[in-house]
Design a protein around this motif. Structure first.
Motif, PDB file in Angstrom:
ATOM      1  N   TRP A  46      -1.271   9.069 -14.915  1.00 45.65           N
ATOM      2  CA  TRP A  46      -0.893   7.708 -13.999  1.00 45.65           C
ATOM      3  C   TRP A  46      -0.994   8.238 -12.946  1.00 45.65           C
ATOM      4  O   TRP A  46      -1.013   6.886 -12.413  1.00 45.65           O
ATOM      5  CB  TRP A  46      -0.018   7.675 -15.169  1.00 45.65           C
ATOM      6  N   HIS A  47      -0.374   9.737 -12.151  1.00 45.39           N
ATOM      7  CA  HIS A  47      -0.597   9.470 -10.681  1.00 45.39           C
ATOM      8  C   HIS A  47      -1.569   8.860 -10.393  1.00 45.39           C
ATOM      9  O   HIS A  47      -1.437   7.827  -9.189  1.00 45.39           O
ATOM     10  CB  HIS A  47      -0.315  10.237  -9.601  1.00 45.39           C
ATOM     11  N   ALA A  48      -2.778   9.144 -10.798  1.00 44.40           N
ATOM     12  CA  ALA A  48      -3.931   8.684 -10.444  1.00 44.40           C
ATOM     13  C   ALA A  48      -4.319   7.372 -10.675  1.00 44.40           C
ATOM     14  O   ALA A  48      -4.944   6.182  -9.397  1.00 44.40           O
ATOM     15  CB  ALA A  48      -5.411   8.543 -11.200  1.00 44.40           C
ATOM     16  N   ALA A  49      -4.020   6.685 -11.217  1.00 43.22           N
ATOM     17  CA  ALA A  49      -4.238   4.698 -10.914  1.00 43.22           C
ATOM     18  C   ALA A  49      -3.177   3.807  -9.778  1.00 43.22           C
ATOM     19  O   ALA A  49      -4.156   3.493  -9.078  1.00 43.22           O
ATOM     20  CB  ALA A  49      -2.862   4.188 -12.551  1.00 43.22           C
ATOM     21  N   PHE A  50      -1.756   4.821  -9.389  1.00 41.56           N
ATOM     22  CA  PHE A  50      -1.329   4.490  -8.484  1.00 41.56           C
ATOM     23  C   PHE A  50      -1.630   4.704  -7.510  1.00 41.56           C
ATOM     24  O   PHE A  50      -2.432   3.900  -6.230  1.00 41.56           O
ATOM     25  CB  PHE A  50       0.308   4.839  -8.345  1.00 41.56           C
ATOM     26  N   SER A  63       0.662  -1.298  -0.023  1.00 44.76           N
ATOM     27  CA  SER A  63       0.043  -0.049   0.041  1.00 44.76           C
ATOM     28  C   SER A  63       0.966   1.036   0.103  1.00 44.76           C
ATOM     29  O   SER A  63       0.599   2.138  -0.845  1.00 44.76           O
ATOM     30  CB  SER A  63      -1.143   0.051   1.261  1.00 44.76           C
ATOM     31  N   VAL A  64       2.003   1.317   0.991  1.00 45.16           N
ATOM     32  CA  VAL A  64       2.911   2.313   0.906  1.00 45.16           C
ATOM     33  C   VAL A  64       3.713   2.635   0.127  1.00 45.16           C
ATOM     34  O   VAL A  64       3.927   4.029  -0.768  1.00 45.16           O
ATOM     35  CB  VAL A  64       4.294   2.170   1.883  1.00 45.16           C
ATOM     36  N   ALA A  65       3.969   1.280  -0.887  1.00 46.47           N
ATOM     37  CA  ALA A  65       4.880   1.136  -2.439  1.00 46.47           C
ATOM     38  C   ALA A  65       4.263   1.966  -3.487  1.00 46.47           C
ATOM     39  O   ALA A  65       4.114   2.547  -4.205  1.00 46.47           O
ATOM     40  CB  ALA A  65       5.630   0.000  -2.656  1.00 46.47           C
ATOM     41  N   SER A  66       2.481   1.768  -2.935  1.00 42.31           N
ATOM     42  CA  SER A  66       2.008   2.508  -5.005  1.00 42.31           C
ATOM     43  C   SER A  66       1.378   3.904  -4.139  1.00 42.31           C
ATOM     44  O   SER A  66       1.776   4.836  -5.395  1.00 42.31           O
ATOM     45  CB  SER A  66       0.371   1.878  -4.278  1.00 42.31           C
ATOM     46  N   PHE A  67       1.538   4.611  -2.853  1.00 41.00           N
ATOM     47  CA  PHE A  67       1.189   5.813  -2.723  1.00 41.00           C
ATOM     48  C   PHE A  67       2.946   6.502  -3.302  1.00 41.00           C
ATOM     49  O   PHE A  67       2.682   7.764  -3.359  1.00 41.00           O
ATOM     50  CB  PHE A  67       0.583   5.845  -1.362  1.00 41.00           C
ATOM     51  N   LEU A  68       3.693   5.854  -3.105  1.00 42.13           N
ATOM     52  CA  LEU A  68       5.402   6.817  -3.191  1.00 42.13           C
ATOM     53  C   LEU A  68       5.432   6.462  -4.790  1.00 42.13           C
ATOM     54  O   LEU A  68       5.491   7.629  -5.110  1.00 42.13           O
ATOM     55  CB  LEU A  68       6.058   5.198  -2.932  1.00 42.13           C
ATOM     56  N   SER A  69       4.597   5.671  -5.701  1.00 44.82           N
ATOM     57  CA  SER A  69       4.858   5.900  -7.136  1.00 44.82           C
ATOM     58  C   SER A  69       3.807   7.086  -7.238  1.00 44.82           C
ATOM     59  O   SER A  69       4.407   7.505  -8.229  1.00 44.82           O
ATOM     60  CB  SER A  69       4.160   4.628  -7.246  1.00 44.82           C
ATOM     61  N   ALA A  70       2.799   7.620  -7.077  1.00 43.14           N
ATOM     62  CA  ALA A  70       1.864   8.563  -7.230  1.00 43.14           C
ATOM     63  C   ALA A  70       3.263   9.748  -6.984  1.00 43.14           C
ATOM     64  O   ALA A  70       2.907  10.707  -7.001  1.00 43.14           O
ATOM     65  CB  ALA A  70       1.168   8.365  -6.448  1.00 43.14           C
ATOM     66  N   ALA A  71       3.935   9.180  -5.609  1.00 42.06           N
ATOM     67  CA  ALA A  71       3.870  10.678  -5.166  1.00 42.06           C
ATOM     68  C   ALA A  71       5.485  10.853  -6.538  1.00 42.06           C
ATOM     69  O   ALA A  71       6.424  11.728  -5.621  1.00 42.06           O
ATOM     70  CB  ALA A  71       4.629  10.197  -3.618  1.00 42.06           C
ATOM     71  N   ALA A  72       6.486   9.393  -6.515  1.00 37.86           N
ATOM     72  CA  ALA A  72       7.421   9.803  -7.223  1.00 37.86           C
ATOM     73  C   ALA A  72       7.837  11.032  -8.416  1.00 37.86           C
ATOM     74  O   ALA A  72       6.625  11.256  -9.412  1.00 37.86           O
ATOM     75  CB  ALA A  72       7.810   8.488  -8.382  1.00 37.86           C
ATOM     76  N   GLY A  73       8.853  11.793  -8.231  1.00 32.73           N
ATOM     77  CA  GLY A  73       8.879  12.998  -9.270  1.00 32.73           C
ATOM     78  C   GLY A  73       9.982  12.479  -9.968  1.00 32.73           C
ATOM     79  O   GLY A  73      10.318  12.767 -10.791  1.00 32.73           O
ATOM     80  N   GLY A  74      10.650  11.435  -9.926  1.00 28.76           N
ATOM     81  CA  GLY A  74      11.623  11.240 -10.862  1.00 28.76           C
ATOM     82  C   GLY A  74      12.204   9.790 -11.251  1.00 28.76           C
ATOM     83  O   GLY A  74      11.402   8.342 -10.017  1.00 28.76           O
ATOM     84  N   LEU A  75      12.831   9.157 -12.284  1.00 34.95           N
ATOM     85  CA  LEU A  75      13.199   7.520 -11.790  1.00 34.95           C
ATOM     86  C   LEU A  75      13.509   6.759 -10.961  1.00 34.95           C
ATOM     87  O   LEU A  75      13.241   5.528  -9.674  1.00 34.95           O
ATOM     88  CB  LEU A  75      14.111   7.195 -12.898  1.00 34.95           C
ATOM     89  N   GLY A  76      14.253   7.833  -9.532  1.00 33.87           N
ATOM     90  CA  GLY A  76      14.501   7.000  -8.419  1.00 33.87           C
ATOM     91  C   GLY A  76      13.537   7.091  -7.568  1.00 33.87           C
ATOM     92  O   GLY A  76      13.680   5.694  -7.069  1.00 33.87           O
ATOM     93  N   LEU A  77      12.796   7.506  -7.159  1.00 28.34           N
ATOM     94  CA  LEU A  77      12.081   7.906  -6.231  1.00 28.34           C
ATOM     95  C   LEU A  77      10.988   6.260  -7.104  1.00 28.34           C
ATOM     96  O   LEU A  77      10.381   5.362  -5.738  1.00 28.34           O
ATOM     97  CB  LEU A  77      11.560   8.417  -5.480  1.00 28.34           C
ATOM     98  N   LEU A  78      10.444   6.304  -7.813  1.00 29.32           N
ATOM     99  CA  LEU A  78      10.051   4.585  -8.313  1.00 29.32           C
ATOM    100  C   LEU A  78      10.600   3.788  -8.575  1.00 29.32           C
ATOM    101  O   LEU A  78       9.721   2.712  -8.320  1.00 29.32           O
ATOM    102  CB  LEU A  78       9.473   5.446 -10.371  1.00 29.32           C
ATOM    103  N   LEU A  79      11.984   3.815  -8.315  1.00 32.01           N
ATOM    104  CA  LEU A  79      12.319   2.565  -8.599  1.00 32.01           C
ATOM    105  C   LEU A  79      12.351   2.106  -7.178  1.00 32.01           C
ATOM    106  O   LEU A  79      11.848   0.856  -6.598  1.00 32.01           O
ATOM    107  CB  LEU A  79      14.173   2.684  -8.953  1.00 32.01           C
TER     108      LEU A  79
END
Length: 349
Positions: A82-86, A5-21
């Motif tokens: 794409w943020h909405a999906a996460f 659950s936390v990972a999904s919210f972090l993906s939505a908040a990612a502003g770059g490739l680093g946090l997304l990974l």
């Protein structure tokens, strides 16, 4: 569940490739125990003659998520971002976390809470369900013991062939439809629903209801599961026909047959874990099988992308997928052997 659950919210908040990974790695850590824990729960809750249906429901719901989820994700991305999906998957995961925490009990806890009778618990145990009180001492030593068993590798590599093909369809099907037939994201999401819907229906009816009734009538667990496995894996080879299809209708038919074959193979294959694992080691064997399968599955999107880049079409990628499935049939038959329970490690004995 909390971690994914936390990972999904972090993906939505990612502003770059680093946090997304980082978010996707956290998702992997959170999701990793789900399948072996599910297999172990099925082993504790269901007698042998009912495990096909139980596993079909367990895995079929993952396939239903593709039927429902892919069009929803395509809609959210197309209309919002794409943020909405996460954000949607994160909120849904929190709801599921609460539901699981409130509803799930082990069989003995269900009896203690008055949710199940002693007679039903006895029926489950008499049918070969794994006891909750069986402890696997020296778990690391037990894993080493399992890794030296031929049955472990036959099951793990056979299941890995399914995982490879499943990841190819899961990650590349929308891209294939777009490149081959020029459909947009939303259209691709709707077309992608069809193979997964066919897969869910086939999985429940054939690998669930039909296989369990066959096992109950004949009592031949190994023979029934092997027949279902081989026939379903052969049917899954139909995915290779999609690479040579001239129309999207024909391509979807081939992919649907292949997806149905893959889906049917899952309950037949994964239910073997609780059949052959030593007492108390179902989770350990399930973890090994799931690890090997996903390790090979990780290669699927990469290999497919490399082949498509090199050749300019999906034909070669689907042929590679077919070859992997043929290797899986060999592992399920020649390498796995009979589906009787392995002896416990020497220390446990």
């Amino acid at each position: 569940m909390f971690l994914w659950s936390v990972a999904s919210f972090l993906s939505a908040a990612a502003g770059g490739l680093g946090l997304l990974l980082v978010a996707r790695l956290l998702l992997g850590v959170g999701e990793a125990p789900t399948v072996p824990a599910g297999w172990k729960a099925i082993g504790q809750w269901f007698p042998k003659q009912e495990r096909g249906t139980a596993t079909a429901v367990f895995d079929g719901c993952a396939k239903i998520s593709n039927v429902i989820g892919i069009p929803i994700m395509a809609f959210l991305v197309s209309v919002f971002s794409w943020h909405a999906a996460f954000l949607f998957t994160g909120a849904l995961s929190v709801v599921y976390l609460v539901a699981w925490w409130l509803l799930y009990r082990t069989p003995s806890a269900a009896v203690a809470d008055g949710r199940m009778s002693d007679e039903e618990l006895a029926y489950i145990h008499d049918g070969g369900a794994e006891g909750e009180g069986v402890l696997a001492e020296g778990s690391l030593r037990g894993v080493g013991y399992l890794l030296r068993r031929r049955k472990t590798w036959g099951l793990a590599l056979g299941y890995a062939s399914y995982t490879y093909a499943y990841y190819v369809l899961l990650t590349w099907l929308p891209g294939y439809l777009k490149q081959q037939f020029g459909v947009n994201l939303l259209q691709g999401g709707l077309y992608t629903m069809i193979p997964w819907l066919v897969a869910v229906i086939a999985q429940f009816l054939i690998a669930g209801v039909l296989m369990d009734r066959w096992v109950a009538r004949t009592g031949q667990v190994t023979r029934v599961r092997r027949i279902v496995l081989v026939v379903s894996m052969l049917a899954s080879l139909a995915v290779t026909g999609a690479a040579y299809s001239d129309s999207i209708t024909v391509a979807i038919i081939f992919i649907s047959i292949g997806a149905a074959g893959l889906a049917v193979s899952v309950p037949a294959g994964s239910s073997i874990v609780s059949l052959i694992a030593p007492e108390g080691y179902t989770g350990s064997l399930g973890g090994i099988v799931n690890f090997v399968a996903n390790l090979i599955g990780i290669a699927a999107p990469i290999v497919t992308g490399m082949v498509v880049d090199a050749t300019g079409s999906f034909a070669g990628a689907f042929v590679v997928t077919g070859a992997v499935l043929v290797a899986g049939i060999v592992c399920y038959t020649a390498v796995l052997g009979s589906m009787d329970r392995m002896a416990a490690p020497p220390a446990a004995r």
